[in-house]
Design an enzyme around this catalytic site. Structure first.
Site, mmCIF file in Angstrom:
data_model
loop_
_atom_site.group_PDB
_atom_site.id
_atom_site.type_symbol
_atom_site.label_atom_id
_atom_site.label_comp_id
_atom_site.label_asym_id
_atom_site.label_seq_id
_atom_site.Cartn_x
_atom_site.Cartn_y
_atom_site.Cartn_z
ATOM 1 N N LYS A 50 -27.935 6.174 23.992
ATOM 2 C CA LYS A 50 -26.594 6.737 23.793
ATOM 3 C C LYS A 50 -26.514 8.209 24.190
ATOM 4 O O LYS A 50 -25.431 8.726 24.448
ATOM 5 C CB LYS A 50 -26.176 6.586 22.337
ATOM 6 C CG LYS A 50 -26.150 5.145 21.854
ATOM 7 C CD LYS A 50 -24.757 4.657 21.583
ATOM 8 C CE LYS A 50 -24.753 3.180 21.213
ATOM 9 N NZ LYS A 50 -23.436 2.596 21.117
ATOM 10 N N SER A 75 -21.231 5.588 12.740
ATOM 11 C CA SER A 75 -22.266 5.915 11.756
ATOM 12 C C SER A 75 -23.635 5.599 12.348
ATOM 13 O O SER A 75 -24.645 5.674 11.684
ATOM 14 C CB SER A 75 -22.045 5.135 10.460
ATOM 15 O OG SER A 75 -22.003 3.756 10.733
#
Lengths: 311, 311
Positions: A50, A75
């Site tokens: 990511k 989250s």
């Protein structure tokens, strides 16, 4: 979109990412019946691919927009990725997290200097809170997976993998929000003339599988999977790419995910999170189809509580 | 002994070993205050550096001796290494193991086609049984650590590490039977003009530390350490090399071993066994001494029961 464009993306993010190792194992090859090359994004900065998409999205903002910061709701790994990328680039990141998110995840974001804004845990509450932060700070909202720059950034893992292993017949990735597999499919299209992209998805969160069948975005009926990074759903930016350029999606059971995860831990001696095991589980499930082929697998991340394992 | 000799050793074992990856991490460097390069022998065939020494020892036998097989006593990584190396080279390996050795270790040896011969668990009983096997089969006894060919083989990890990182100021290894650190010290002497070798040893099995102080082989007073690969003792072949060419040995407590192990798992995302953490624990313990230096660490192995962790 063309190869040159993706090379520019790669050059843009390079100073902010690791070129991660590609590992293989004779025993794994024997078990899978093909030559498997693991692209180890668990070794990436903050522990997941990511970082690539987050860095690209921020770097594509204007100077003026950058200075107002970025905001997302997550989250998971994207929360950490956006925090770290923003910190490295020298801007602020606002992370909307459910108030009941585990303390360890909040601490990880704080460790990377992200500002946590708590919200109720429903998707709508999180979106509304992100919108509020955007209004108040002028920060740019960056979606964890349904964003062109994020998708293109995620594809850079495949550029590196194909540079190192140009002979690959297939690349497998896990499918969650769809950013990784869409970026992978674009990169494979422009950096190989034969490499096909296949997704692994938990049967218990099978929105992408059903979406490819129906030709429109379907939603998860359950998200009851150990692969916590894959409980999210597709979006209108990544789904058309998946529909066009992904070969197919293979569904796997929970016990197949855990078994694949343990196999990689024990044989490869690397730590991967459950979501990462889904792609390898998919290959094992249909290994007769890939006999003696050269198969890349994107190990998406390694952020797992080592004191609390499923085996 | 010279550089050319060690190059020949390396060329001899190359077809039977992996050139393992060297990994590093910015976060680990920040924690340690120096540049750390991990030579990942946990990725080695059968999961530990011992494959190198086992292969070299067998390959140095005459054709006639090879055909009679090899025998050792070990319940750890050397049992697996000798079995696998013998299997790859096409000869028999007889492994004397205590009858109460864990089934998982017996299975690993069987998986590599080693023949297990059970003995009582005392050192004398194991040696006598190995002698008996030798008499009956004509197999050559190969000691897990106190054998010149084994020592030279283990040194090849350092040849590769220094080829990739010639600037290293120090290399740390764990110290158990002494084969790895002796081989490392020889390779560092001939492949670098400055690199010093330092050992990490559990305080609860501190024979090498005390032996270097006294100048003669001392024995462990206890072997009550989680670093199960380091409960063995030095021998007359490796001790003189250690005495001459190892800079010093740093003792570490059990909790420091576990902490270093968890740090590597969580930050490097690789699976290492407790013995491997001892070298890194030693570096952390005296990190002020190594500030901003380039430090290699031999990660000795990754064979650990992932269902039974100390954290």
């Amino acid at each position: 979109m063309n190869k040159e464009f993706l090379i520019q993306v790669h050059n843009r993010v390079k100073p902010y990412i690791h070129k991660t190792a590609v590992l293989s194992s004779q025993l794994i090859n024997e078990i899978a019946g093909c030559n498997v090359f693991f692209k180890c994004e668990n070794f990436q900065k903050m522990g997941a691919f990511k970082m690539r998409g987050a860095a690209n999205a921020i770097l594509n903002l204007s100077e003026e927009d950058r200075n107002k910061g970025v905001v997302t709701h997550s989250s998971g790994n994207f929360a950490q990725a956006l925090s770290l990328a923003a910190n490295k680039i020298g801007i602020e990141a606002y992370i909307v997290m459910p108030e009941n998110a585990p303390q360890v995840k909040k601490n990880a974001v704080k460790g990377y200097k992200g500002h946590i804004i708590e919200s109720e845990s429903t998707p709508i509450a999180r979106e509304q809170m992100a919108e509020k932060v955007k209004q108040e700070t002028g920060a740019t909202f960056i979606h964890p997976s349904n964003d062109d720059d994020v998708i293109h950034g995620q594809g850079t893992a495949t550029i590196e993998l194909l540079e190192e292993r140009p002979q690959l017949d297939y690349i497998f990735t896990p499918v969650g929000g769809g950013g990784l597999i869409a970026g992978t499919a674009l990169a494979a299209k422009y950096f190989s003339d034969k490499c096909k992209v296949i997704g692994g998805e938990p049967k218990n969160a099978d929105d992408a599988y059903r979406s490819m069948k129906s030709g429109k975005i379907e939603f998860n009926k359950t998200t009851n999977t150990i692969a916590d990074g894959l409980r999210t759903f597709l979006g209108d930016r990544n789904f058309p790419i998946i529909m066009n350029d992904v070969e197919r999606i293979i569904l796997v059971e929970e016990e197949e995910i855990i078994e694949a995860m343990k196999l990689i831990w024990e044989r490869m001696k690397i730590i991967i999170e459950p979501s990462s095991a889904v792609a390898f589980a998919a290959l094992l499930k249909e290994k007769e189809q890939f006999k003696n082929k050269d198969v890349g697998i994107i190990i998406s991340g390694g952020n797992v509580d080592v004191s609390n394992l499923p085996f």
